[in-house]
Design an enzyme around this catalytic site. Structure first.
Site, PDB file in Angstrom:
ATOM      1  N   ASP A   8       8.395   4.167  -9.193  1.00  0.00           N
ATOM      2  CA  ASP A   8       8.087   2.750  -9.371  1.00  0.00           C
ATOM      3  C   ASP A   8       7.728   2.511 -10.836  1.00  0.00           C
ATOM      4  O   ASP A   8       6.820   3.154 -11.359  1.00  0.00           O
ATOM      5  CB  ASP A   8       6.908   2.368  -8.474  1.00  0.00           C
ATOM      6  N   GLY A  41       0.795  -1.231   0.000  1.00  0.00           N
ATOM      7  CA  GLY A  41       0.000   0.000   0.000  1.00  0.00           C
ATOM      8  C   GLY A  41       0.821   1.271   0.000  1.00  0.00           C
ATOM      9  O   GLY A  41       0.376   2.301   0.521  1.00  0.00           O
TER      10      GLY A  41
END
Length: 340
Positions: free
Chosen positions: A64, A39
């Site tokens: 990312d 998360g």
């Protein structure tokens, strides 16, 4: 996604929220990271929303390769900063930390030291390729280009899984050392090169060697400044995100140890996906999983008693879109209270 919220005051105990980050006005760089699937993106987006309430301007950057910011806000982002719909002072961008050095050394416009590295001679490109880690590290220059030109008050990094994150945090040091080496070689062999190039110092591709070295030195100075800021707890902090399971706890401990070795501050942990079975529930799986989670949560609280440990519930719906993220973000600053 309803949740009961209260204010908690435990005396000398560390506050179980991220309110201290909002209150620390000097913070410029905030990293959010952890194991894959815990998360991180939801947490970084939610923290950015809260920061936007108390900061002049906030930039949220995804490093990312999965680039979940676009999915989280249901809005497409790219390598240029763009305002998030519904906000006037919160922007986002997605960069590829594994980006090719060729892309970054290709011309990217004028007016910035990082961008002006475009047009480098083949000789300097060969030199750059020989430096370990330079390919990924050069992507950091793309971040600097945006941050330096747009002057955001606070920058939040939604990072890749742990290993990539730790490498990314080394990039300023890698770049600083690499550019210092290039500068050293230029000083050593500059006179010899100038003898071949002539009085105007022009490389075969038309680039002036002296001008190129001045631009590299300017970039090196900027990166050196950022590297120093990363190691200043007044300016930089790292928020660890995990779930109450063995592997995630192990990764969190490894990351905290690595961050300490780099001199990067971390004093906040967000524990996501906590189960809170309703009283009288006959769900055996829920009860068993809650028992396991409770064991690891107790370990987290014991290991990190000097950290702000934020406990976030597992929700029945996906946290996507501005409204759900805003509701989720409230639990970062006001503790969630499970149903009694």
């Amino acid at each position: 996604m309803s949740a009961t919220l209260i204010n908690v005051d435990d005396g000398d105990a560390m506050e179980p929220t991220l309110q201290s980050i909002l209150d620390q006005r000097s913070l410029r760089w905030i990293f959010v990271g952890g194991k894959g699937g815990v998360g991180k993106t939801t947490t970084s987006c939610s923290l950015a929303i809260q920061l936007a309430k108390v900061r002049r301007s906030v930039l949220l950057i995804s490093t990312d390769p999965a680039h979940n910011l676009s999915d989280a806000f249901s809005q497409k982002f790219g390598k240029e900063a763009r305002l998030i719909d519904g906000f006037e002072n919160l922007s986002a961008m997605e960069i590829d930390p594994n980006g090719s050095i060729q892309d970054l050394l290709a011309g990217q416009g004028e007016g910035d030291a990082g961008a002006d590295m475009g047009g480098m001679g083949g000789m300097m490109q060969d030199l750059a390729f020989a430096i370990p880690g330079i390919d990924e590290a050069m992507s950091f220059a793309e971040v600097l280009k945006q941050v330096k030109s747009l002057s955001y008050e606070t920058i939040i990094f939604d990072t890749a899984p742990t290993g990539h994150t730790l490498r990314f945090l080394q990039f300023p040091s890698v770049l600083e050392k690499a550019l210092a080496k290039v500068s050293q070689l230029s000083n050593q062999y500059g006179p010899l090169l100038n003898g071949f190039l002539g009085s105007n110092g022009t490389l075969p591709n038309g680039q002036n060697l002296n001008e190129m070295m001045e631009k590299l030195e300017t970039l090196r100075a900027t990166i050196s400044e950022v590297n120093t800021q990363f190691k200043d707890e007044r300016l930089t902090t790292f928020v660890c995100v995990c779930i109450p399971e063995f592997l995630s706890l192990y990764e969190t401990e490894r990351m905290i140890q690595e961050l300490a070795s780099y001199g990067i501050d971390t004093h906040s942990i967000v524990v996501n996906q906590l189960l809170f079975p309703k009283p009288g529930s006959d769900c055996e799986q829920c009860t068993a999983r809650r028992r396991m989670q409770k064991k690891y949560l107790e370990q987290i609280e014991e290991l990190y008693d000097e950290f702000n440990v934020v406990k976030m519930p597992l929700l029945v719906e996906e946290v996507r879109g501005k409204e759900r993220l805003e509701r989720f973000s409230e639990m970062l600053v006001t503790p969630f209270v499970p149903p009694s």
